[in-house]
Design a protein around this motif. Structure first.
Motif, PDB file in Angstrom:
ATOM      1  N   THR A  40       6.043   0.154  -6.194  1.00 21.03           N
ATOM      2  CA  THR A  40       4.638   0.337  -6.541  1.00 21.03           C
ATOM      3  C   THR A  40       3.837   0.297  -5.254  1.00 21.03           C
ATOM      4  O   THR A  40       4.286  -0.241  -4.242  1.00 21.03           O
ATOM      5  N   PHE A  47      -3.738   2.100  -7.867  1.00 23.84           N
ATOM      6  CA  PHE A  47      -2.360   1.624  -7.779  1.00 23.84           C
ATOM      7  C   PHE A  47      -1.470   2.521  -8.633  1.00 23.84           C
ATOM      8  O   PHE A  47      -1.908   3.024  -9.679  1.00 23.84           O
ATOM      9  N   PRO A  49       2.980   3.575  -9.678  1.00 19.16           N
ATOM     10  CA  PRO A  49       4.419   3.560  -9.396  1.00 19.16           C
ATOM     11  C   PRO A  49       4.722   4.622  -8.334  1.00 19.16           C
ATOM     12  O   PRO A  49       4.024   5.631  -8.238  1.00 19.16           O
ATOM     13  N   LEU A  68      -0.060  -2.868  -9.835  1.00 15.99           N
ATOM     14  CA  LEU A  68       1.289  -2.881 -10.381  1.00 15.99           C
ATOM     15  C   LEU A  68       2.225  -3.573  -9.393  1.00 15.99           C
ATOM     16  O   LEU A  68       2.071  -3.444  -8.185  1.00 15.99           O
ATOM     17  N   VAL A  71       8.899  -2.747 -10.658  1.00 10.55           N
ATOM     18  CA  VAL A  71       9.293  -1.577 -11.430  1.00 10.55           C
ATOM     19  C   VAL A  71      10.701  -1.797 -11.952  1.00 10.55           C
ATOM     20  O   VAL A  71      11.608  -2.145 -11.190  1.00 10.55           O
ATOM     21  N   ALA A  82       6.577  -0.003 -14.946  1.00 13.26           N
ATOM     22  CA  ALA A  82       5.912  -0.755 -13.883  1.00 13.26           C
ATOM     23  C   ALA A  82       4.963  -1.744 -14.540  1.00 13.26           C
ATOM     24  O   ALA A  82       4.204  -1.379 -15.435  1.00 13.26           O
ATOM     25  N   TYR A 358       2.768  -0.003   0.270  1.00 17.26           N
ATOM     26  CA  TYR A 358       3.721  -0.533  -0.701  1.00 17.26           C
ATOM     27  C   TYR A 358       3.380  -1.964  -1.100  1.00 17.26           C
ATOM     28  O   TYR A 358       2.955  -2.776  -0.283  1.00 17.26           O
ATOM     29  N   ASP A 359       3.605  -2.276  -2.387  1.00 13.31           N
ATOM     30  CA  ASP A 359       3.399  -3.616  -2.907  1.00 13.31           C
ATOM     31  C   ASP A 359       4.663  -4.454  -2.627  1.00 13.31           C
ATOM     32  O   ASP A 359       5.483  -4.101  -1.790  1.00 13.31           O
TER      33      ASP A 359
END
Length: 367
Positions: A40, A47, A49, A68, A71, A82, A358-359
């Motif tokens: 995510t 935000f 996926p 999110l 995933v 997600a 990126y998360d």
């Protein structure tokens, strides 16, 4: 009656008619996406996926207002979910090959999602971790995928502030984080009240709870990973920033006991109290932990012997690859690296910049 492909598709078509809360559908791609990993990310003020190819090409799927987090790819080989993290109230079902959002679903009334969920029973059912807004108590909901992710059972998570969960150790393993570090509730707190619970997967009864004591009670136990042969590991974050070198990675024993991994004190201090993601490689021999605060990814053997680490600014997402001894890592600055580990040490063997923000997490698909 077991779900058939026809009933599953019927259920998903019904789900697609549900409101997509705070989330927009993406246009279909003109070709199927090469999905090697899922993640995510923050994209264009929202935000989404993200589908990552073997060459680290990133394609966002839809866009929403809620952050999110994890995933979860479905065993059906096509879809994934997600999940938003607290204070999020949405989970997004999407087609990881076509790059389209199919639908979304929500937690129970008065609750938020914790950011994590898992498919079980060959993708027929889905576990979600939820938190009561008022009390912080945890709830695990079991959902029927073919019936629009409807709730078929709910169990207490055996703790407060649950964050991650996965099937393992003959049951369902829940990381109840207790008080979450770096939140208003954590101000002045010295005891996290965290624990790892193992629940019976059929009844929800608590089989075991593992906790930390002594000088380790300030640790919030948050993220889990599992090897195919049954090894389960959990990563921690510390409420305290007192320069004491506390272990932040533990193996979870079948009776719930927690066994600390080893590392030099300066390595633990280098994590700056925070592990944001943990992963086990394809072979089950190596464990990786990432710290976006410490700008570092470190690797251990499964027995807990420290091997070394590599720098990655704001790096947090971690996933296995199809090759043993290798990990994908992602950063909030849009960087992706490939890390190789063996008994002698750790190194970066590939790198790519210019991706989305990126998360915390990434996951290998088709494992």
């Amino acid at each position: 009656m077991p779900a058939t492909r026809r009933s599953l598709l019927a259920g998903l078509s019904g789900l697609a008619a549900m409101p997509r809360f705070l989330f927009g559908a993406a246009h279909a791609q003109d070709h199927l996406l090469d999905a090697e990993w899922l993640a995510t990310a923050g994209v264009e003020g929202g935000f989404a996926p993200v589908v990552l190819s073997a060459g680290f090409d990133a394609t966002a799927v839809g866009k929403g207002a809620q952050r999110l987090h994890w995933v979860e790819p479905s065993p059906d080989g096509r879809t994934a979910v997600a999940v938003a993290r607290r204070p999020g109230t949405t989970a997004v079902l999407f087609d990881r090959r076509a790059g389209t959002v199919l639908a979304s679903f929500e937690p129970g009334e008065g609750r938020v999602f914790s950011g994590h969920g898992r498919f079980v029973e060959a993708g027929r059912r889905f576990y979600a971790v939820e938190i009561e807004r008022a009390s912080g108590q945890g709830v695990v909901s079991l959902r029927e995928v073919a019936d629009g992710f409807s709730v078929v059972a709910e169990w207490a998570s055996a703790g407060i502030g649950p964050h991650d969960m996965l099937p393992g150790l003959g049951g369902l393993v829940i990381a109840n984080g207790g008080i979450e570090p770096h939140t208003p509730e954590a101000f002045g707190a010295e005891v996290a009240h965290a624990g790892v619970a193992i629940l019976d997967p059929s009844s929800g009864q608590t089989r075991a709870v593992g906790t930390l004591d002594g000088d380790l009670v300030s640790l919030s136990l948050r993220h889990l990973a599992r090897a195919e042969d049954g090894l389960v590991v959990v990563a921690a974050q510390d409420l305290l920033n007192d320069s004491i070198a506390r272990p932040l990675v533990y193996a979870v024993e079948p009776d719930g006991r927690l066994r600390a991994f080893d590392a030099p004190d300066e390595e633990w201090r280098g994590f700056r109290t925070y592990v944001g993601s943990i992963a086990v490689d394809r072979s089950g021999r190596y464990v990786a932990a990432a710290s976006p605060r410490g700008n570092r990814v470190a690797i251990w053997t499964r027995e807990g012997r420290f091997l070394g680490g590599v720098p990655l600014v704001d790096g947090c997402g971690l996933a296995a690859t199809h090759e043993g001894g290798r990990f994908l890592a992602t950063s909030g600055l849009g960087e992706v690296i490939l890390i190789a580990a063996d008994e002698e040490g750790v190194g970066v063997v590939a790198r790519r910049s210019g991706g989305p923000r990126y998360d915390n997490h990434a996951v290998l698909v088709g494992a």
